[in-house]
Design a protein around this motif. Structure first.
Motif, PDB file in Angstrom:
ATOM      1  N   ARG A  94     117.117  -6.907 -80.125  1.00  0.00           N
ATOM      2  CA  ARG A  94     117.409  -8.199 -79.515  1.00  0.00           C
ATOM      3  C   ARG A  94     116.134  -9.020 -79.339  1.00  0.00           C
ATOM      4  O   ARG A  94     116.130 -10.239 -79.573  1.00  0.00           O
ATOM      5  CB  ARG A  94     118.118  -7.992 -78.184  1.00  0.00           C
ATOM      6  N   ASP A  95     115.061  -8.372 -78.935  1.00  0.00           N
ATOM      7  CA  ASP A  95     113.783  -9.086 -78.834  1.00  0.00           C
ATOM      8  C   ASP A  95     113.346  -9.612 -80.193  1.00  0.00           C
ATOM      9  O   ASP A  95     112.820 -10.725 -80.315  1.00  0.00           O
ATOM     10  CB  ASP A  95     112.696  -8.155 -78.275  1.00  0.00           C
ATOM     11  N   PHE A  96     113.564  -8.795 -81.213  1.00  0.00           N
ATOM     12  CA  PHE A  96     113.209  -9.147 -82.585  1.00  0.00           C
ATOM     13  C   PHE A  96     113.985 -10.386 -83.039  1.00  0.00           C
ATOM     14  O   PHE A  96     113.409 -11.347 -83.559  1.00  0.00           O
ATOM     15  CB  PHE A  96     113.528  -7.937 -83.474  1.00  0.00           C
ATOM     16  N   LEU A  97     115.299 -10.396 -82.823  1.00  0.00           N
ATOM     17  CA  LEU A  97     116.124 -11.527 -83.243  1.00  0.00           C
ATOM     18  C   LEU A  97     115.819 -12.765 -82.402  1.00  0.00           C
ATOM     19  O   LEU A  97     115.796 -13.888 -82.922  1.00  0.00           O
ATOM     20  CB  LEU A  97     117.605 -11.160 -83.140  1.00  0.00           C
ATOM     21  N   ASP A  98     115.561 -12.562 -81.109  1.00  0.00           N
ATOM     22  CA  ASP A  98     115.233 -13.694 -80.241  1.00  0.00           C
ATOM     23  C   ASP A  98     113.899 -14.326 -80.637  1.00  0.00           C
ATOM     24  O   ASP A  98     113.722 -15.546 -80.528  1.00  0.00           O
ATOM     25  CB  ASP A  98     115.167 -13.244 -78.780  1.00  0.00           C
ATOM     26  N   ARG A  99     112.996 -13.493 -81.103  1.00  0.00           N
ATOM     27  CA  ARG A  99     111.669 -13.983 -81.519  1.00  0.00           C
ATOM     28  C   ARG A  99     111.790 -15.036 -82.608  1.00  0.00           C
ATOM     29  O   ARG A  99     111.020 -15.992 -82.646  1.00  0.00           O
ATOM     30  CB  ARG A  99     110.854 -12.785 -82.018  1.00  0.00           C
ATOM     31  N   PHE A 100     112.777 -14.883 -83.479  1.00  0.00           N
ATOM     32  CA  PHE A 100     112.956 -15.828 -84.576  1.00  0.00           C
ATOM     33  C   PHE A 100     114.012 -16.891 -84.279  1.00  0.00           C
ATOM     34  O   PHE A 100     114.358 -17.693 -85.138  1.00  0.00           O
ATOM     35  CB  PHE A 100     113.316 -15.074 -85.868  1.00  0.00           C
ATOM     36  N   PHE A 118     115.578  -8.484 -90.684  1.00  0.00           N
ATOM     37  CA  PHE A 118     115.314  -9.926 -90.663  1.00  0.00           C
ATOM     38  C   PHE A 118     116.037 -10.638 -91.802  1.00  0.00           C
ATOM     39  O   PHE A 118     116.708 -11.647 -91.596  1.00  0.00           O
ATOM     40  CB  PHE A 118     113.809 -10.175 -90.755  1.00  0.00           C
ATOM     41  N   GLN A 119     115.893 -10.104 -93.031  1.00  0.00           N
ATOM     42  CA  GLN A 119     116.463 -10.819 -94.167  1.00  0.00           C
ATOM     43  C   GLN A 119     117.982 -10.864 -94.091  1.00  0.00           C
ATOM     44  O   GLN A 119     118.586 -11.856 -94.481  1.00  0.00           O
ATOM     45  CB  GLN A 119     115.991 -10.202 -95.489  1.00  0.00           C
ATOM     46  N   GLU A 120     118.603  -9.796 -93.573  1.00  0.00           N
ATOM     47  CA  GLU A 120     120.064  -9.787 -93.529  1.00  0.00           C
ATOM     48  C   GLU A 120     120.589 -10.785 -92.500  1.00  0.00           C
ATOM     49  O   GLU A 120     121.546 -11.512 -92.747  1.00  0.00           O
ATOM     50  CB  GLU A 120     120.575  -8.377 -93.225  1.00  0.00           C
TER      51      GLU A 120
END
Length: 538
Positions: free
Chosen positions: A132-138, A55-57
């Motif tokens: 991808r789900d993780f990045l899309d979530r944010f 997330f932070q990167e």
């Protein structure tokens, strides 16, 4: 205040905020961008699940990307989230099912191993989907690129031929950095065994660089001559990183302090391959509450899920925003301040001059997620009617059995139109305050009995509250508290000791809120009941 593209560019050119400092360095290399857009990259190893480092990167890289766009008047950019799913599985993770099955595939590329969760065609496909789900979530804007697809589909073939053509030059860079034993087996290119499918750590001989032909000894001792192209080989980590920079044309990539040496060697290899090392920032790592490096295997520190249970997504972004070159402790104790600091900066943003806005973390965070409606014109919804710290004090007094309905009934003493629907940001924080109090605050609370002059001071405060107008303001209540603490007969050397006594006897904590605000929120009658409870112990 009207902000034109010209005024924004001028302010961005002189801004000292770290995303603009990074963007300014990048703009010196390519002031007008490049065809197809300046390419920002973040890397991910899909042998594990996405985590707070992922997330932070992506967040920090996105902040630099948006700053560069502002600095250049909208030069096109792209962000690639790269998954190194051609990497061989080195060990079986502890947190997956079917571990015995995975153990049978050690050494094989992650994209050629069955999914232990039995949901996707491979283990890499499962973890890539989670990424991808993780990045899309944010709400990040990015392009997903898979290492396996690049190798298997031939996208890396030209760059891989470059590695084979410069084989000795790359060895000359890498061998001095390795121990004697590792030198014996090191090869910049690792072939895939035609018999087992494993990625082999064996020396190779370049037979024909232009044709991509290599020779090596397979696991069964047979001498094999085969192509390194089309997914039949992959590069070692530092060589792979450099080749990727060159093949994709990466212009900016940041990485952690633990990869400093890798970045140096990969930069040298990129130059050998006819490219260059991207611009980038080397960031410090997260530490736990004891100052130790956070480790996924140890489980110390907070996960994304932990933070979002107790604090908001925006507060996490705010905490990560601050100077990335300084190490940050990541534990539950940092969350309340991060929540309140975010909202203080957000409240200040609309009234700030442009140069101050560009130094405000919220200016950057609102642009990191393009789905934020009206992000370029903050205004409505930019204040939190009750600070999170004060909300925590209220919940702490109400106790672990408190409900969100009970909390909102008290918020009616302090908030105009105390309806959750009218204050969605505050409403979301009520649930987080209840969880935070349950797990972090309640176990530590211990109200002590008042002693000495504290008894008389509490009696005086109770009397003053009994005479107070029910509609008295928080500021006037604060003045009452101040004046009592100043009275010499109670013996407080300074007001700090008076407030400390209030916190320890009424709230059970060494630290606390502005008492005027707390009394206004909690109510005069309930506060008097707290005082009576404390005096009964004296």
């Amino acid at each position: 205040m009207t902000i034109t593209p010209e005024t924004l560019i001028a302010a961005a050119q002189s801004s000292k905020a770290w995303p603009f400092q990074e963007a300014q360095r990048l703009a010196k290399r390519m002031p007008k961008g490049k065809p197809g857009g300046v390419l920002f990259e973040t890397g991910y190893g899909p042998s594990g699940l996405p985590h707070i480092g992922t997330f932070q990167e992506v967040l920090r890289t996105t902040l630099v990307r948006r700053a560069y766009e502002a600095l250049t008047g909208g030069a096109p950019t792209r962000l690639v989230a790269f998954s190194d799913d051609m990497d061989g599985l080195r060990k079986v993770p502890d947190n997956v099912p079917n571990r015995d099955m995975l153990a049978q595939h050690l050494g094989k590329p992650l994209s050629r191993i069955p999914d232990p969760f039995e949901k996707f065609e491979s283990f890499a496909a499962h973890n890539n989907a989670m990424l991808r789900d993780f990045l899309d979530r944010f709400g990040f804007e990015y392009e997903f690129v898979s290492s396996s697809e690049c190798y298997n589909g031939g996208k890396f073939d030209t760059a891989l031929k470059g590695v084979l053509s410069n084989f000795q030059a790359i060895l000359d860079i890498m061998l001095p950095t390795l121990g004697e034993e590792r030198r014996q087996t090191y090869s910049p290119v690792m072939p895939v065994s035609p018999t087992t499918g494993a990625v082999l750590q064996v020396p190779i001989e370049v037979v024909d660089a232009e044709a991509g032909l290599i020779r090596f000894t397979d696991e069964d001792g047979a001498i094999v001559e085969q192509s390194a192209l089309g997914g039949m080989a992959k590069c070692q980590w530092k060589v792979d990183w450099a080749m990727r920079w060159v093949a994709l044309g990466v212009d900016y990539e940041m990485y952690g302090k633990d990869l400093t040496d890798s970045g140096i060697q990969s930069g040298k290899i990129a130059r050998v391959l006819g490219g260059h090392k991207p611009e980038g920032l080397i960031y410090e790592l997260f530490l736990d509450g004891e100052g130790e490096k956070i480790s996924k295997s140890k489980g110390n520190g907070l996960s994304i899920e932990d933070w979002l249970q107790y604090g908001s997504e925006e507060s996490l972004g705010y905490y990560i925003f601050a100077n990335p070159r300084s190490a940050k402790q990541l534990h539950g104790g940092v969350i309340p301040k991060a929540v309140d600091d975010y909202w203080q900066f957000r409240a200040a943003l609309p009234g700030q001059e442009l140069d101050k806005q560009l130094g405000n973390p919220v200016w950057h965070l609102l642009r990191a997620n393009e789905s934020h409606a009206g992000a370029n014109a903050p205004g409505s919804g930019d204040t939190l009617p009750v600070p999170f710290s004060l909300l925590l004090n209220l919940v702490g007094v109400l106790g672990v059995g408190a409900t969100r309905e009970a909390v909102w009934s008290y918020l009616g003493n302090y908030v105009t139109n105390a309806d959750p629907a009218a204050h969605p940001a505050l409403d979301a924080l009520v649930d987080k305050a209840l969880a935070y109090n349950r797990d972090f605050v309640a176990p530590t609370l211990a109200k002590r009995a008042p002693s000495g002059g504290e008894v008389g001071a509490l009696q005086a405060l109770d009397a003053a509250l009994a005479d107070a107008d029910p509609a008295i303001s928080a500021e006037d209540l604060q003045t009452i508290v101040y004046e009592i603490g100043k009275q010499p007969e109670f013996g407080f050397d300074n007001l700090r000791n008076w407030f400390k006594a209030l916190y320890e006897t009424l709230l059970g904590s060494e630290q606390g809120p502005r008492m005027g605000s707390f009394i206004a929120l909690y109510g005069i009658a309930p506060t008097r009941a707290l005082i009576a409870e404390a005096l009964a112990k004296a």
